[in-house]
Every structure is written in C-alpha cells, then in structure tokens.
Write a protein that holds these residues in place. Structure first.
Motif, PDB file in Angstrom:
ATOM      1  N   LEU A  71       0.807  -1.207   0.000  1.00  0.00           N
ATOM      2  CA  LEU A  71       0.000   0.000   0.000  1.00  0.00           C
ATOM      3  C   LEU A  71       0.850   1.272   0.000  1.00  0.00           C
ATOM      4  O   LEU A  71       0.327   2.364  -0.192  1.00  0.00           O
ATOM      5  CB  LEU A  71      -0.921   0.020   1.223  1.00  0.00           C
ATOM      6  N   SER A  72       2.142   1.146   0.226  1.00  0.00           N
ATOM      7  CA  SER A  72       3.076   2.279   0.296  1.00  0.00           C
ATOM      8  C   SER A  72       2.636   3.295   1.341  1.00  0.00           C
ATOM      9  O   SER A  72       2.568   4.493   1.084  1.00  0.00           O
ATOM     10  CB  SER A  72       3.206   2.957  -1.070  1.00  0.00           C
ATOM     11  N   VAL A  73       2.309   2.785   2.524  1.00  0.00           N
ATOM     12  CA  VAL A  73       1.891   3.647   3.624  1.00  0.00           C
ATOM     13  C   VAL A  73       2.654   3.258   4.887  1.00  0.00           C
ATOM     14  O   VAL A  73       3.292   2.213   4.941  1.00  0.00           O
ATOM     15  CB  VAL A  73       0.371   3.554   3.901  1.00  0.00           C
ATOM     16  N   GLY A  74       2.530   4.083   5.891  1.00  0.00           N
ATOM     17  CA  GLY A  74       3.146   3.792   7.172  1.00  0.00           C
ATOM     18  C   GLY A  74       2.183   3.012   8.049  1.00  0.00           C
ATOM     19  O   GLY A  74       1.000   2.868   7.749  1.00  0.00           O
ATOM     20  N   GLY A  75       2.703   2.521   9.132  1.00  0.00           N
ATOM     21  CA  GLY A  75       1.882   1.783  10.066  1.00  0.00           C
ATOM     22  C   GLY A  75       2.750   1.156  11.132  1.00  0.00           C
ATOM     23  O   GLY A  75       3.951   1.378  11.179  1.00  0.00           O
ATOM     24  N   SER A  76       2.103   0.385  11.999  1.00  0.00           N
ATOM     25  CA  SER A  76       2.853  -0.259  13.070  1.00  0.00           C
ATOM     26  C   SER A  76       2.157  -1.538  13.497  1.00  0.00           C
ATOM     27  O   SER A  76       1.033  -1.818  13.095  1.00  0.00           O
ATOM     28  CB  SER A  76       2.996   0.686  14.270  1.00  0.00           C
ATOM     29  N   PHE A  77       2.863  -2.292  14.351  1.00  0.00           N
ATOM     30  CA  PHE A  77       2.325  -3.509  14.927  1.00  0.00           C
ATOM     31  C   PHE A  77       2.444  -3.365  16.437  1.00  0.00           C
ATOM     32  O   PHE A  77       3.546  -3.289  16.966  1.00  0.00           O
ATOM     33  CB  PHE A  77       3.118  -4.729  14.443  1.00  0.00           C
ATOM     34  N   LYS A  78       1.282  -3.274  17.133  1.00  0.00           N
ATOM     35  CA  LYS A  78       1.282  -3.114  18.585  1.00  0.00           C
ATOM     36  C   LYS A  78       0.170  -3.958  19.181  1.00  0.00           C
ATOM     37  O   LYS A  78      -0.939  -4.015  18.626  1.00  0.00           O
ATOM     38  CB  LYS A  78       1.009  -1.663  18.981  1.00  0.00           C
ATOM     39  N   ASP A  79       0.444  -4.595  20.285  1.00  0.00           N
ATOM     40  CA  ASP A  79      -0.574  -5.316  21.064  1.00  0.00           C
ATOM     41  C   ASP A  79      -1.399  -6.274  20.205  1.00  0.00           C
ATOM     42  O   ASP A  79      -2.627  -6.298  20.281  1.00  0.00           O
ATOM     43  CB  ASP A  79      -1.506  -4.334  21.779  1.00  0.00           C
ATOM     44  N   ASP A  80      -0.741  -7.046  19.342  1.00  0.00           N
ATOM     45  CA  ASP A  80      -1.396  -7.991  18.436  1.00  0.00           C
ATOM     46  C   ASP A  80      -2.408  -7.316  17.517  1.00  0.00           C
ATOM     47  O   ASP A  80      -3.439  -7.885  17.170  1.00  0.00           O
ATOM     48  CB  ASP A  80      -2.066  -9.123  19.225  1.00  0.00           C
ATOM     49  N   LYS A  81      -2.118  -6.088  17.112  1.00  0.00           N
ATOM     50  CA  LYS A  81      -2.944  -5.345  16.154  1.00  0.00           C
ATOM     51  C   LYS A  81      -2.036  -4.736  15.110  1.00  0.00           C
ATOM     52  O   LYS A  81      -0.931  -4.287  15.409  1.00  0.00           O
ATOM     53  CB  LYS A  81      -3.713  -4.210  16.843  1.00  0.00           C
ATOM     54  N   ILE A  82      -2.512  -4.718  13.867  1.00  0.00           N
ATOM     55  CA  ILE A  82      -1.813  -4.012  12.797  1.00  0.00           C
ATOM     56  C   ILE A  82      -2.524  -2.680  12.619  1.00  0.00           C
ATOM     57  O   ILE A  82      -3.740  -2.647  12.429  1.00  0.00           O
ATOM     58  CB  ILE A  82      -1.840  -4.801  11.468  1.00  0.00           C
ATOM     59  N   ILE A  83      -1.779  -1.597  12.676  1.00  0.00           N
ATOM     60  CA  ILE A  83      -2.340  -0.263  12.500  1.00  0.00           C
ATOM     61  C   ILE A  83      -1.746   0.315  11.219  1.00  0.00           C
ATOM     62  O   ILE A  83      -0.532   0.479  11.102  1.00  0.00           O
ATOM     63  CB  ILE A  83      -2.013   0.638  13.706  1.00  0.00           C
ATOM     64  N   ILE A  84      -2.620   0.606  10.248  1.00  0.00           N
ATOM     65  CA  ILE A  84      -2.211   1.155   8.956  1.00  0.00           C
ATOM     66  C   ILE A  84      -2.711   2.588   8.865  1.00  0.00           C
ATOM     67  O   ILE A  84      -3.866   2.868   9.170  1.00  0.00           O
ATOM     68  CB  ILE A  84      -2.810   0.329   7.784  1.00  0.00           C
ATOM     69  N   GLN A  85      -1.847   3.505   8.442  1.00  0.00           N
ATOM     70  CA  GLN A  85      -2.246   4.900   8.314  1.00  0.00           C
ATOM     71  C   GLN A  85      -3.121   5.072   7.088  1.00  0.00           C
ATOM     72  O   GLN A  85      -2.741   4.704   5.988  1.00  0.00           O
ATOM     73  CB  GLN A  85      -1.014   5.788   8.197  1.00  0.00           C
ATOM     74  N   GLY A  86      -4.318   5.611   7.267  1.00  0.00           N
ATOM     75  CA  GLY A  86      -5.241   5.862   6.172  1.00  0.00           C
ATOM     76  C   GLY A  86      -6.377   4.858   6.160  1.00  0.00           C
ATOM     77  O   GLY A  86      -6.360   3.853   6.865  1.00  0.00           O
ATOM     78  N   ASP A  87      -7.389   5.146   5.353  1.00  0.00           N
ATOM     79  CA  ASP A  87      -8.560   4.277   5.237  1.00  0.00           C
ATOM     80  C   ASP A  87      -8.379   3.374   4.015  1.00  0.00           C
ATOM     81  O   ASP A  87      -8.720   3.739   2.892  1.00  0.00           O
ATOM     82  CB  ASP A  87      -9.830   5.116   5.102  1.00  0.00           C
ATOM     83  N   TYR A  88      -7.834   2.185   4.237  1.00  0.00           N
ATOM     84  CA  TYR A  88      -7.561   1.234   3.161  1.00  0.00           C
ATOM     85  C   TYR A  88      -8.316  -0.075   3.389  1.00  0.00           C
ATOM     86  O   TYR A  88      -7.833  -1.136   3.018  1.00  0.00           O
ATOM     87  CB  TYR A  88      -6.057   0.949   3.078  1.00  0.00           C
ATOM     88  N   ARG A  89      -9.485  -0.011   4.007  1.00  0.00           N
ATOM     89  CA  ARG A  89     -10.206  -1.232   4.358  1.00  0.00           C
ATOM     90  C   ARG A  89     -10.492  -2.105   3.140  1.00  0.00           C
ATOM     91  O   ARG A  89     -10.257  -3.312   3.168  1.00  0.00           O
ATOM     92  CB  ARG A  89     -11.519  -0.895   5.060  1.00  0.00           C
ATOM     93  N   ASP A  90     -10.979  -1.503   2.064  1.00  0.00           N
ATOM     94  CA  ASP A  90     -11.345  -2.293   0.884  1.00  0.00           C
ATOM     95  C   ASP A  90     -10.131  -2.984   0.266  1.00  0.00           C
ATOM     96  O   ASP A  90     -10.177  -4.170  -0.074  1.00  0.00           O
ATOM     97  CB  ASP A  90     -12.026  -1.409  -0.160  1.00  0.00           C
ATOM     98  N   LYS A  91      -9.029  -2.262   0.115  1.00  0.00           N
ATOM     99  CA  LYS A  91      -7.825  -2.837  -0.484  1.00  0.00           C
ATOM    100  C   LYS A  91      -7.237  -3.932   0.404  1.00  0.00           C
ATOM    101  O   LYS A  91      -6.822  -4.984  -0.080  1.00  0.00           O
ATOM    102  CB  LYS A  91      -6.782  -1.748  -0.731  1.00  0.00           C
ATOM    103  N   ILE A  92      -7.208  -3.675   1.718  1.00  0.00           N
ATOM    104  CA  ILE A  92      -6.652  -4.653   2.645  1.00  0.00           C
ATOM    105  C   ILE A  92      -7.502  -5.916   2.661  1.00  0.00           C
ATOM    106  O   ILE A  92      -6.974  -7.032   2.634  1.00  0.00           O
ATOM    107  CB  ILE A  92      -6.528  -4.050   4.063  1.00  0.00           C
ATOM    108  N   MET A  93      -8.819  -5.742   2.670  1.00  0.00           N
ATOM    109  CA  MET A  93      -9.712  -6.906   2.680  1.00  0.00           C
ATOM    110  C   MET A  93      -9.542  -7.721   1.407  1.00  0.00           C
ATOM    111  O   MET A  93      -9.525  -8.953   1.452  1.00  0.00           O
ATOM    112  CB  MET A  93     -11.158  -6.456   2.865  1.00  0.00           C
ATOM    113  N   ALA A  94      -9.374  -7.062   0.273  1.00  0.00           N
ATOM    114  CA  ALA A  94      -9.165  -7.776  -0.993  1.00  0.00           C
ATOM    115  C   ALA A  94      -7.851  -8.558  -0.965  1.00  0.00           C
ATOM    116  O   ALA A  94      -7.799  -9.718  -1.393  1.00  0.00           O
ATOM    117  CB  ALA A  94      -9.185  -6.791  -2.161  1.00  0.00           C
ATOM    118  N   MET A  95      -6.783  -7.937  -0.434  1.00  0.00           N
ATOM    119  CA  MET A  95      -5.487  -8.613  -0.356  1.00  0.00           C
ATOM    120  C   MET A  95      -5.555  -9.838   0.555  1.00  0.00           C
ATOM    121  O   MET A  95      -5.000 -10.887   0.232  1.00  0.00           O
ATOM    122  CB  MET A  95      -4.418  -7.657   0.172  1.00  0.00           C
ATOM    123  N   LEU A  96      -6.211  -9.687   1.694  1.00  0.00           N
ATOM    124  CA  LEU A  96      -6.298 -10.798   2.642  1.00  0.00           C
ATOM    125  C   LEU A  96      -7.159 -11.931   2.090  1.00  0.00           C
ATOM    126  O   LEU A  96      -6.861 -13.102   2.313  1.00  0.00           O
ATOM    127  CB  LEU A  96      -6.841 -10.313   3.989  1.00  0.00           C
TER     128      LEU A  96
END
Length: 108
Positions: A71-96
């Motif tokens: 996605l060419s975005v920033g993010g992090s992994f904390k407390d067993d959660k992936i946090i992605i900067q921005g609203d990419y729900r549709d793209k992420i759901m398609a990839m998964l």
C-alpha cells in the motif's frame, strides 16, 4: 535428433537428476475465525486496524510489513494489532481474501 540428445552432445559429463516440484504452501497460518478490519480516527487522522489473528506473532508482523509495502503507507504492529495509516479497508480486505483469510468489516 531432439533437444535432449543435442544437450547430451554438448555436455557429455552431465548427469540427469530428478528434481521434485515444490508445491507452494501458504507462508502464513490461515485461521478459521475472521480477521477484524476496523476504521477509526485518531487525532483527526484516519487509520485502519486489523486484529483477531490467532497465529504466531512473527507471521502477523510479516503480514503487517507486506501490507505496508504493497500500500506504500506507514503503520505499526502493537498489542497484536496491525495499525495502517489511512482508510484502506477495501484494499486490505481484498489482499487478505486473495491470501485465503476470512475478513470481517467492522464499523462504517
């Protein structure tokens, strides 16, 4: 004379070896329960949160890294959660879903 014979003439000392084909196994553990994909705003900025993965933490971190790179975005992994900067729900759901995960959209 077919190609095999020609190759034998070119490389007489070469011995044929049977190479087993490697079937691609999924690199990540696929779970039965869906991964939850949420949308939130923190400090006025949109973020996408993925949670609910029950496999190894290293696999989830690898998934986070791959999503951020694609996605060419920033993010992090904390407390067993992936946090992605921005609203990419549709793209992420398609990839998964392409990878074989069940994904559940929560909120909005």
């Amino acid at each position: 004379m077919d190609l095999k014979d020609q190759l034998k003439n070119l490389f007489p000392e070469h011995e044929e070896k049977n190479v087993k084909s490697t079937e691609e196994k999924p690199s990540l553990w696929l779970q039965d329960n869906p991964i939850i994909c949420k949308y939130e705003k923190r400090k006025g900025k949109p973020i996408t949160i993925l949670e609910g993965y029950t496999g190894a933490t290293a696999d989830f971190k690898a998934l986070a890294k791959e999503l951020k790179q694609k996605l060419s975005v920033g993010g992090s992994f904390k407390d067993d959660k992936i946090i992605i900067q921005g609203d990419y729900r549709d793209k992420i759901m398609a990839m998964l879903k392409e990878k074989g995960f069940n994904v559940k959209r929560v909120g909005g």
